[in-house]
Enzyme design. Sequence first.
Site, PDB file in Angstrom:
ATOM      1  N   HIS A 123      20.043  73.698 105.675  1.00 25.79           N
ATOM      2  CA  HIS A 123      19.715  75.125 105.578  1.00 25.79           C
ATOM      3  C   HIS A 123      18.364  75.224 104.870  1.00 25.79           C
ATOM      4  CE1 HIS A 123      20.129  79.256 103.999  1.00 25.79           C
ATOM      5  NE2 HIS A 123      21.073  79.442 104.896  1.00 25.79           N
ATOM      6  N   ASP A 200      24.964  70.016  98.957  1.00 29.97           N
ATOM      7  CA  ASP A 200      25.037  71.452  99.206  1.00 29.97           C
ATOM      8  C   ASP A 200      26.383  71.721  99.883  1.00 29.97           C
ATOM      9  OD1 ASP A 200      24.929  73.984 100.182  1.00 29.97           O
ATOM     10  OD2 ASP A 200      23.113  73.712 101.381  1.00 29.97           O
ATOM     11  N   GLN A 203      29.029  75.278 102.820  1.00 25.20           N
ATOM     12  CA  GLN A 203      29.913  75.465 103.982  1.00 25.20           C
ATOM     13  C   GLN A 203      31.129  74.554 103.936  1.00 25.20           C
ATOM     14  OE1 GLN A 203      29.622  77.778 106.265  1.00 25.20           O
ATOM     15  NE2 GLN A 203      27.590  78.532 105.727  1.00 25.20           N
ATOM     16  N   LYS A 226      30.843  82.963 100.044  1.00 27.29           N
ATOM     17  CA  LYS A 226      31.312  82.259 101.254  1.00 27.29           C
ATOM     18  C   LYS A 226      32.717  81.693 101.052  1.00 27.29           C
ATOM     19  CE  LYS A 226      26.664  80.787 102.571  1.00 27.29           C
ATOM     20  NZ  LYS A 226      26.261  81.517 103.777  1.00 27.29           N
ATOM     21  N   CYS A 364      19.023  80.047 109.677  1.00 25.79           N
ATOM     22  CA  CYS A 364      18.223  79.488 108.558  1.00 25.79           C
ATOM     23  C   CYS A 364      18.118  77.976 108.657  1.00 25.79           C
ATOM     24  CB  CYS A 364      18.797  79.881 107.203  1.00 25.79           C
ATOM     25  SG  CYS A 364      18.634  81.613 106.837  1.00 25.79           S
TER      26      CYS A 364
END
Length: 406
Positions: A123, A200, A203, A226, A364
């Site tokens: 991202h 990261d 997600q 999220k 993104c």
Amino acid sequence: MSLDIQKIRSDFPVLSQTVYGKPLVYFDNGATTQKPRVVIDKLTKLYTEQYSSIHRGVHFLSEQATEMYENARKTVQTYINAEYSQEIIFTSGATGSINAVAFSFGEKYVKENDEIIVSGMEHHSNIVPWQMLCERKKAKLKVIPLNDTGELIIEEYKKLLNPRTKIVAVNHVSNALGTINPVKEIIEIAHAANVPVLIDGAQAIQHMKVDVKELDCDFYVFSGHKVYGPTGIGVLYGKQKLLYNMPPYQGGGDMVDCVTFEQTTYNELPFKFEAGTSNFVSAIGLGTALDYLNSLNLEKIASYEHEILEYATKKLQKIEGLRIYGNARQKIAILSFLVDNIHPYDMGMILDKMGIAVRTGTHCTQPLMDRFEIEGTIRASIVFYNTFEEIDKLAEGILRAKTMLS
Ligand code: PLP
């Protein structure tokens, strides 16, 4: 017992509405997830009965809010199995957390000609902060390539590591492809070269059990919104030893120990990295969201989402002219696709009129789109409150849009 999806759906008030007269089908969960009633109620209660600034008060409301905030930190700690609660820093989101590491860690450890490794499926939030750091320090950004199915090429990654590498930053799960990256292996390889790793998890955290001790990652970041929590809150997990040696990246209230015009000394962890009045309301709401997920059982969530992904993949693959981007062996329930030569935006607009919310565009991840030589995709990101019937509606919607647009 498996999940009672209808009951779960009734926990999310937004899902029962209609859009353009059609029942809402919400497949934009990769961008942000909807909020369960318990989180909404907690925020209302905080603002109506329990609101007061944390940490600096001696009165009842302030002490109560401080306790709830620090309990939320402990909830996050337990959720990701961190060793110490002071390893949990509250930030504004995954982006805020990555920028914090890029500034703080980068300021101290990255020098001219050093290298930072990211992957080709990051991202923008896990590219640009490192690029900015490279510009400040005259360092170089190196990129792990991926294959056509959307999996990182680990052999190429190994070749990138060298004594100039200062940090590796990769996502746990790709927001545009759904790929679950082999982060444990990526971390082991980096550690063998004495390089720390930032994961990261924006997600991943909402789809699977994350255990930072088991992964042995040095940093792990994610966003509250999220993972069924409020907006404006995020988490930066860092190993205590690393955080301890890193300088603060923002100055202000709460992060200080003693201030004079001659010199300032800094507060201890985690407060050293939480300058100013933190978003304590959202942090507490995030704690409530994680408690809610625990009550549902993450393993059951993962298994249901896997079933629905398999169903959706088969269903969409039957549509002539539909191409799925991201066919990794290990995937979460994200379907990124294009149909014939139809522009994603046109398809998204038509689906919207049928009450179906999808995301269109680059997600993104412009460099990733360039890798596949496309401008963007249509993305349906599916979570546990989505149903098999909704997948059928998506497939019907795509077919109707295809007929209209082809
Ligand atoms: N990383 C990944 C993989 C994401 O999907 C996102 C958001 O879509 C981010 C980082 C940035 O998250 P936020 O905008 O909440 O900071």
